[in-house]
Design a protein around this motif. Sequence first.
Motif, short mmCIF file in Angstrom:
data_model
loop_
_atom_site.label_atom_id
_atom_site.label_comp_id
_atom_site.label_asym_id
_atom_site.label_seq_id
_atom_site.Cartn_x
_atom_site.Cartn_y
_atom_site.Cartn_z
N VAL A 59 4.20 -33.50 6.44
CA VAL A 59 2.86 -33.00 6.75
C VAL A 59 2.07 -32.92 5.44
O VAL A 59 2.58 -32.44 4.44
CB VAL A 59 2.95 -31.59 7.40
N ALA A 109 6.69 -30.60 4.56
CA ALA A 109 5.32 -30.80 4.10
C ALA A 109 5.36 -31.18 2.63
O ALA A 109 6.39 -30.98 1.97
CB ALA A 109 4.51 -29.52 4.28
N TYR A 128 3.32 -37.54 8.40
CA TYR A 128 3.21 -36.94 9.74
C TYR A 128 1.95 -37.43 10.45
O TYR A 128 1.99 -37.88 11.59
CB TYR A 128 3.19 -35.43 9.54
N ASP A 129 0.80 -37.37 9.76
CA ASP A 129 -0.45 -37.74 10.44
C ASP A 129 -0.46 -39.22 10.83
O ASP A 129 -0.92 -39.58 11.92
CB ASP A 129 -1.70 -37.34 9.63
N GLU A 164 1.54 -26.40 12.34
CA GLU A 164 2.42 -27.55 12.57
C GLU A 164 3.88 -27.10 12.73
O GLU A 164 4.67 -27.80 13.38
CB GLU A 164 2.31 -28.56 11.42
#
Length: 653
Positions: free
Chosen positions: A220, A186, A237-238, A144
Motif C-alpha cells: 500500500v 505498506a 496495492y493500487d 486498508e
Amino acid sequence: MSERIVSPPPGFEAAAALKRADYERLYADSLRDPEAFWGQVGRRLDWSRPYTRVKDTSFNVEDFHIRWYADGELNVSVNCLDRHLAERGDKTAIVWEGDDPATPARRISYRELHAMVCRLANALEALGVVKGDRITLYLPMIPEAAAAMLACARIGAIHSVVFGGFSPDSIANRIADCGSKLVITADEGLRGGKKIPLKANVDEALRKPGTHSVETVLVVRHTGAGVPMQMPRDRWYDAVVDPQPATHAAKPMNAEDPLFILYTSGSTGKPKGVLHTSGGYLTWASYTHECVFDLKEDDVFWCTADVGWVTGHSYVVYGPLANGATTVMFEGIPSYPDPGRFWEACDKHQVTIFYTAPTAIRALMREGDAPVKRSSRRSIRLLGTVGEPINPEAWEWYHKVVGDERCPIVDTWWQTETGGILISPLPGAVPTKPGSATLPFFGVQPALVDAEGRRLEGATDGNLVLLDSWPGQMRTVYGDHGRFIDTYFRTYPGMYFTGDGCRRDADGYYWITGRVDDVINVSGHRMGTAEVESALVGHPAVAEAAVVGAPHDIKGQGIYAYVTLKAGIEPTEQLRKDLVAHVRHDIGPIAAPDWLQWAPGLPKTRSGKIMRRILRKIAEAGPEGVDRAGLGDTSTLADPAVVDSLVRERQVR
Ligand code: ATP
Ligand code: MG
C-alpha cells in the motif's frame, strides 16, 4: 483494594438498553438453556444457510470438541458490509485519524468500504488466493488494514495480522508458523512522527529461513516513500486493486471455517497462534460490542487498540462493523504531538464511547490533568478499559479527570483466546467498583479453584477457570492442537484454565489479581501482584510499578518492587522508605517490599503489558548476576534496552 461502589449515573441508566433486571434475567436464561439463548442471539447475523444446531462442545479431554452453529453458513464480510448497504450505505463506517493531527481525517462510508473490500477480494482471487490460504497483514492503522481483513474473510482466506511494531524476526517467525502465501504491507507506517520501515522489514523477514511460502507482497502506498520493489514478487496495492470491479459475490463459509490466526502478546512465553472461526466469533464480537458498550445507532466508537491485537480485531473491526456502527481508527500514539491528543481527537470526531488500556491511562495520568482539561470531552458518554488489571488509582483518575464523573467505566476482562469480552459490567445495569471487572457476561461461567482443581465457593481467591464454552472461544492453536489442549484443558480437567489469578468478593464481583505464575507467596500468604502494585501507584510520587517474588531466606519469597516515578520526581533513600511504609500502611506489613529498585522504564510487550517474567528473572538472580539467556523469548518486547538498564541497576539481594 478499593471497595467504593460507583453506580451508573441516573441519566445513563434510564437510556441504557439493558438494566439490572435484564442482566439478571438474561444471565440466568443463558445458563439454563444455552441452546435456546445462543440460538436466538446468533440470529442477529445474516446466515445464508440457517443453523439447526447451536452448541456442541465438550471440555473433556477424551471427547474434546468445540463447535458452535456447526451446520450454519454465513460470510463474515457480508455481515459487516453488504447487509448494511440498504439502510446505512452512506453512514460512516470508518473515521480515520492520522498520526499527524494536520493530516486530513478520512471518513469512509459503508458503501465505500464495501467497494474497497470487493476490489481487494477480486484482486486476491486473481492472484490465486483460495479458501484456507493464510495471508499475513503487516500494516499501519489505516482503513486498508480493515479492508484487508474483510477481503480475506470474503474469500475464506485466513488472516494473520502482525502488529506493525514487530521486527523482521517476529514477522518471519509468524509467517513460518502459518505458511503464509501472501503478505500485505505498506511502504512505511507513521507513529509519533517516526517512520516505520514496514516494506523494508518485510523484505528482511522474507530473507530469513522458513518464509519461502510467500509468493506475493502487496504494498500500500501510504507515506509515498520510494521503496525497492522486487519483481515479480512485489506489487503495488493500487495497481493491482484499483482496476478490479467494485462488486464481488461472496462465498458462504461454514460457521466453523477459520477466520483468523492471531499470535498472543507473549507476556508469559512464546506466542501462540490462536485460531478463531467464523460464526461463533462474529456472534460474540458483535453481541458483546452491543451490550457492553450500550451501543446506539449514532454512536462514534473509538477503541484505541491496534488491529495487531485481538482488541483491534474484535472492537475496531469485526464487532463495530457487524453492528453497522461508526468506528474510529487512529494511526498514532497517545503522547504525540503531546499528551492531549486522545482528548482533542475525541472532540474533533465527537467520540461517544472511548475504550483504551490501563498502560495508556497510567502514562497520561503521569502528565497531569492539564492536557486533558484543555478539551471539552462532552461527547463522551462511556469509557472502557482492557488489557491488564486497572489500579483503582488510575480508574479514579479516568473517571474524574477524563470522564468528569459523568461516564460509567467498563473494565473488560478477556483474552486473545476468548475472542471477546467475558467479564465486565454492563454500564446501565451493574454498579462498578474501581479495579474490579465485576460480573460475567451472558453464558460465561467463571469459577475459582485451588491448586488441586477443587471448586472454591463464596468470597475467596484462587485460579480463574471457565466451566463451559462460549461461542467466541478459540478453537485451536494453529498447527498444534496438542498444545491447545495441554495449555488450557489439562491443568484442571474439564475446565478452561485462564492462567489468571482472581479474587471474588462477597457481592460475587471478580477482581483479577494477575497471572497465576505471578502470585507471590510470602511466609505462606498468597498475594497477587496487582494488589501491591496498586498500593505503590496510590502514592503521589509513583507513575507505575511492577512487583515480583524473589527467593527470601526467611519468608520463602520476598517482594521485589520496580518503581517508575512521575515526571520530575527524584529518587531518594527517604522516598524509598516512604514507599515501603506506604504499602505497609495500605495493605499490611506482609506486603511491604523487601527490595525496591528505581526503574526509569519497565519491560513491556508491544501491546503495553508489563512482562513480569523478565522482571522475575532479574530479581531472582543471585550474586553471580543475571543469566541473559535465561530471560527467555524477548522478541515481543517494545524496548529491549530497558532490560539492560534494569539488569545494571539490580538490587543485590
Ligand atoms: P500470552 O498469552 O502470550 O502470555 P497475553 O496473555 O498478554 O500473552 P492477551 O491475550 O492479549 O495476551 O492478554 C490476556 C490477559 O490480559 C488476561 O489473561 C489477563 O491477564 C490480562 N487482562 C486483560 N484484560 C484485563 C482486565 N480488564 N483486567 C485484568 N487483567 C486483564
Ligand atoms: Mg495469555
